[in-house]
Design a protein around this motif. Structure first.
Motif, PDB file in Angstrom:
ATOM      1  N   THR A  23     -13.305 -24.781  -6.554  1.00 13.16           N
ATOM      2  CA  THR A  23     -12.932 -26.173  -6.494  1.00 13.16           C
ATOM      3  C   THR A  23     -12.456 -26.627  -7.881  1.00 13.16           C
ATOM      4  N   GLY A  24     -11.597 -27.639  -7.891  1.00 10.53           N
ATOM      5  CA  GLY A  24     -11.047 -28.115  -9.158  1.00 10.53           C
ATOM      6  C   GLY A  24     -12.056 -28.743 -10.088  1.00 10.53           C
ATOM      7  N   LEU A  25     -13.251 -29.039  -9.607  1.00 12.21           N
ATOM      8  CA  LEU A  25     -14.282 -29.651 -10.442  1.00 12.21           C
ATOM      9  C   LEU A  25     -15.255 -28.630 -11.005  1.00 12.21           C
ATOM     10  N   ALA A  26     -15.047 -27.356 -10.714  1.00 13.93           N
ATOM     11  CA  ALA A  26     -16.018 -26.337 -11.095  1.00 13.93           C
ATOM     12  C   ALA A  26     -16.054 -26.113 -12.603  1.00 13.93           C
ATOM     13  N   ASP A  27     -17.259 -26.048 -13.143  1.00 13.20           N
ATOM     14  CA  ASP A  27     -17.507 -25.624 -14.513  1.00 13.20           C
ATOM     15  C   ASP A  27     -17.601 -24.101 -14.492  1.00 13.20           C
ATOM     16  N   PRO A  28     -16.756 -23.385 -15.239  1.00 11.85           N
ATOM     17  CA  PRO A  28     -16.778 -21.923 -15.157  1.00 11.85           C
ATOM     18  C   PRO A  28     -18.054 -21.285 -15.707  1.00 11.85           C
ATOM     19  N   ALA A  29     -18.782 -21.973 -16.577  1.00 11.16           N
ATOM     20  CA  ALA A  29     -19.903 -21.330 -17.266  1.00 11.16           C
ATOM     21  C   ALA A  29     -20.925 -20.732 -16.303  1.00 11.16           C
ATOM     22  N   PRO A  30     -21.499 -21.499 -15.360  1.00 11.80           N
ATOM     23  CA  PRO A  30     -22.479 -20.884 -14.472  1.00 11.80           C
ATOM     24  C   PRO A  30     -21.890 -19.841 -13.532  1.00 11.80           C
ATOM     25  N   ILE A  31     -20.606 -19.982 -13.185  1.00 11.12           N
ATOM     26  CA  ILE A  31     -19.968 -19.000 -12.303  1.00 11.12           C
ATOM     27  C   ILE A  31     -19.812 -17.675 -13.042  1.00 11.12           C
ATOM     28  N   VAL A  32     -19.266 -17.752 -14.251  1.00 10.16           N
ATOM     29  CA  VAL A  32     -19.113 -16.545 -15.068  1.00 10.16           C
ATOM     30  C   VAL A  32     -20.469 -15.904 -15.321  1.00 10.16           C
ATOM     31  N   ASN A  33     -21.460 -16.730 -15.610  1.00 13.77           N
ATOM     32  CA  ASN A  33     -22.790 -16.222 -15.939  1.00 13.77           C
ATOM     33  C   ASN A  33     -23.440 -15.494 -14.778  1.00 13.77           C
ATOM     34  N   SER A  34     -23.033 -15.829 -13.564  1.00 16.86           N
ATOM     35  CA  SER A  34     -23.665 -15.216 -12.398  1.00 16.86           C
ATOM     36  C   SER A  34     -23.175 -13.806 -12.122  1.00 16.86           C
ATOM     37  N   ILE A  35     -22.062 -13.390 -12.740  1.00 23.40           N
ATOM     38  CA  ILE A  35     -21.506 -12.065 -12.423  1.00 23.40           C
ATOM     39  C   ILE A  35     -21.132 -11.247 -13.658  1.00 23.40           C
ATOM     40  N   ILE A  36     -21.626 -11.621 -14.837  1.00 23.43           N
ATOM     41  CA  ILE A  36     -21.406 -10.784 -16.010  1.00 23.43           C
ATOM     42  C   ILE A  36     -22.721 -10.127 -16.413  1.00 23.43           C
ATOM     43  N   PRO A  37     -22.672  -8.933 -16.990  1.00 25.87           N
ATOM     44  CA  PRO A  37     -23.892  -8.285 -17.468  1.00 25.87           C
ATOM     45  C   PRO A  37     -24.593  -9.167 -18.502  1.00 25.87           C
ATOM     46  N   GLY A  38     -25.906  -9.280 -18.367  1.00 26.13           N
ATOM     47  CA  GLY A  38     -26.658 -10.094 -19.315  1.00 26.13           C
ATOM     48  C   GLY A  38     -26.625 -11.569 -19.014  1.00 26.13           C
ATOM     49  N   GLY A  39     -26.027 -11.969 -17.895  1.00 29.30           N
ATOM     50  CA  GLY A  39     -25.961 -13.373 -17.528  1.00 29.30           C
ATOM     51  C   GLY A  39     -27.196 -13.806 -16.772  1.00 29.30           C
ATOM     52  N   LEU A  40     -26.998 -14.596 -15.728  1.00 32.12           N
ATOM     53  CA  LEU A  40     -28.116 -15.107 -14.934  1.00 32.12           C
ATOM     54  C   LEU A  40     -28.878 -13.962 -14.291  1.00 32.12           C
ATOM     55  N   ALA A  41     -30.192 -13.984 -14.387  1.00 28.83           N
ATOM     56  CA  ALA A  41     -31.020 -12.901 -13.869  1.00 28.83           C
ATOM     57  C   ALA A  41     -30.905 -12.791 -12.355  1.00 28.83           C
ATOM     58  N   ALA A  42     -30.909 -11.547 -11.862  1.00 27.45           N
ATOM     59  CA  ALA A  42     -30.920 -11.314 -10.422  1.00 27.45           C
ATOM     60  C   ALA A  42     -32.283 -11.710  -9.866  1.00 27.45           C
ATOM     61  N   VAL A  43     -32.290 -12.377  -8.697  1.00 27.45           N
ATOM     62  CA  VAL A  43     -33.550 -12.839  -8.106  1.00 27.45           C
ATOM     63  C   VAL A  43     -33.776 -12.251  -6.713  1.00 27.45           C
ATOM     64  N   SER A  44     -32.888 -11.389  -6.249  1.00 26.89           N
ATOM     65  CA  SER A  44     -33.041 -10.793  -4.927  1.00 26.89           C
ATOM     66  C   SER A  44     -32.388  -9.417  -4.925  1.00 26.89           C
ATOM     67  N   LEU A  45     -32.684  -8.635  -3.877  1.00 29.43           N
ATOM     68  CA  LEU A  45     -32.047  -7.333  -3.733  1.00 29.43           C
ATOM     69  C   LEU A  45     -30.537  -7.473  -3.584  1.00 29.43           C
ATOM     70  N   ALA A  46     -30.108  -8.537  -2.888  1.00 32.03           N
ATOM     71  CA  ALA A  46     -28.671  -8.767  -2.731  1.00 32.03           C
ATOM     72  C   ALA A  46     -28.011  -9.020  -4.083  1.00 32.03           C
ATOM     73  N   ASP A  47     -28.684  -9.770  -4.959  1.00 28.57           N
ATOM     74  CA  ASP A  47     -28.143 -10.016  -6.300  1.00 28.57           C
ATOM     75  C   ASP A  47     -27.945  -8.706  -7.054  1.00 28.57           C
ATOM     76  N   HIS A  48     -28.919  -7.810  -6.951  1.00 26.92           N
ATOM     77  CA  HIS A  48     -28.806  -6.517  -7.628  1.00 26.92           C
ATOM     78  C   HIS A  48     -27.655  -5.697  -7.036  1.00 26.92           C
ATOM     79  N   ALA A  49     -27.496  -5.747  -5.712  1.00 23.85           N
ATOM     80  CA  ALA A  49     -26.403  -5.015  -5.074  1.00 23.85           C
ATOM     81  C   ALA A  49     -25.049  -5.540  -5.533  1.00 23.85           C
ATOM     82  N   VAL A  50     -24.938  -6.861  -5.645  1.00 23.32           N
ATOM     83  CA  VAL A  50     -23.695  -7.477  -6.116  1.00 23.32           C
ATOM     84  C   VAL A  50     -23.407  -7.064  -7.559  1.00 23.32           C
ATOM     85  N   ALA A  51     -24.437  -7.049  -8.403  1.00 26.15           N
ATOM     86  CA  ALA A  51     -24.255  -6.676  -9.812  1.00 26.15           C
ATOM     87  C   ALA A  51     -23.769  -5.238  -9.946  1.00 26.15           C
ATOM     88  N   ARG A  52     -24.248  -4.362  -9.049  1.00 25.13           N
ATOM     89  CA  ARG A  52     -23.809  -2.962  -9.105  1.00 25.13           C
ATOM     90  C   ARG A  52     -22.393  -2.787  -8.564  1.00 25.13           C
TER      91      ARG A  52
END
Length: 363
Positions: free
Chosen positions: A105-134
């Motif tokens: 969306t045009g109102l999105a702040d990139p910081a939390p989005i980028v942080n969710s999928i870069i190494p060392g960013g937002l911590a994984a909290v589920s098995l699905a998160d770990h699968a996505v990171a891999r």
């Protein structure tokens, strides 16, 4: 081979409201080199419109649509969308894909989005998160900048500055309506590492935007790394980020829907009154509507700020989903008055013998 070479590249396509993200996305998808792209389309507000305006082509394309600003749930929506694509790819329910393009969306702040999928960013909290990171890696951030509206956006909305600051590529839009002037230099002052492109320039090749790689904040300015660090410090639940799906800070999205085909003159007057009011903080109007003369061929309604653009007629309803749907976005909208005016507009348009407007034949 490195782990990154086995990961699916993800490209973040961002830019302020009305900058031209969907136009650029359609151009990329029409390129035979990028036919094998999966999409995550994030929409602000509960009534989706943008996904109907993306030309997916004749072939089936893996697509996930999310509503509500994707930056406001601290990455969970994006990770869930990527996991949905990953599961579908593995079980064969979705076609194979070589990359993922995430249109925010045009109102999105990139910081939390980028942080969710870069190494060392937002911590994984589920098995699905770990699968996505891999399985996935962020390869690049592409920001569309409207040369006509960038000044006002930067002045009033800090998200637009962050969208530029995080970008690997800035793509200038509407340079056919106004020259870019010294804007490229100003953009590089905000982000020394950014590459600036003009879609109207001879020789522009969209392929440069989707080169696989690994995103880095290095060289993009001192504030970018600070913003990422601040997001990492947020609690995983993200309670401070959650809000109504129709609201982002002071910005409100008002969804307007109906089934009855509309009178073209009355619709035009409604839109002109809305765009002519300087006090409503209007940012965007977008939608699909049926007109009485030919309700099987919808009209695309499009306004950016107080600029109303000519209606565009489509050959049919996307995926057969007929029904008027407008989204009005602004900072000082009279929601009750707006709904009252729209209801009055709809009351002027009889069904003209259609047994069911919602049951129009598929496009």
């Amino acid at each position: 081979m490195t782990r990154a070479s086995h990961q699916i590249p993800v490209f973040l396509l961002t830019g302020f409201l009305g900058a031209g993200k969907t136009t650029l996305l359609n151009r990329l998808l029409q390129d035979p080199r990028f036919q094998d792209s999966a999409l995550v389309i994030n929409e602000f507000g509960l009534v989706p419109v943008d996904h109907d305006l993306v030309r997916k082509g004749r072939e089936t394309r893996a697509t996930v649509t999310t509503t509500g600003c994707i930056c406001c749930t601290v990455g969970s929506d994006l990770r869930a969308s990527l996991d949905e694509l990953l599961v579908g790819r593995r079980n064969g329910s979705l076609p194979p894909f070589a990359r993922v393009i995430v249109e925010t969306t045009g109102l999105a702040d990139p910081a939390p989005i980028v942080n969710s999928i870069i190494p060392g960013g937002l911590a994984a909290v589920s098995l699905a998160d770990h699968a996505v990171a891999r399985a996935f890696r962020l390869s690049g951030v592409i920001t569309v900048v409207d040369v006509l509206g960038v000044g006002a956006a930067l002045e009033a909305h800090p998200e637009s500055l962050r969208q530029i600051a995080f970008a690997d590529h800035v793509v200038l839009s509407k340079t056919d309506l106004a020259p870019a002037g010294d804007l490229p230099q100003a953009l590089r002052a905000m982000n020394p590492a950014v590459l600036v492109h003009d879609t109207q320039a001879a020789g522009f090749d969209p392929a440069v935007l989707l080169q696989p790689g690994s995103y880095t904040a290095l060289g993009k300015g001192e504030k970018v790394e600070d913003w990422l660090a601040a997001e990492t410090a947020q609690e995983p639940q993200g309670g401070g980020h959650f809000h109504s799906l129709n609201r982002h800070g002071q910005v409100l999205a008002v969804p307007l829907t109906s089934d009855a085909p509309l009178d073209e003159t009355a619709l035009r007057q409604f839109l002109m009154r809305l765009t002519a009011r300087p006090d409503n903080g209007l940012l965007r109007i977008k939608g699909l509507v049926a007109l009485r003369d030919d309700p099987s061929r919808p009209v695309v309604v499009h306004a950016v700020g107080h600029r109303l653009y000519p209606n565009l007629r489509l050959e049919g309803w996307p995926e057969g989903q007929a029904g008027n749907r407008l989204v009005v976005i602004g900072t000082a909208l009279d929601e009750a008055g707006l709904r009252q005016q729209f209801d009055a507009l709809c009351g002027k348009a009889p069904l003209f013998g259609l047994a069911s407007f919602a049951a129009l034949p598929k496009a």
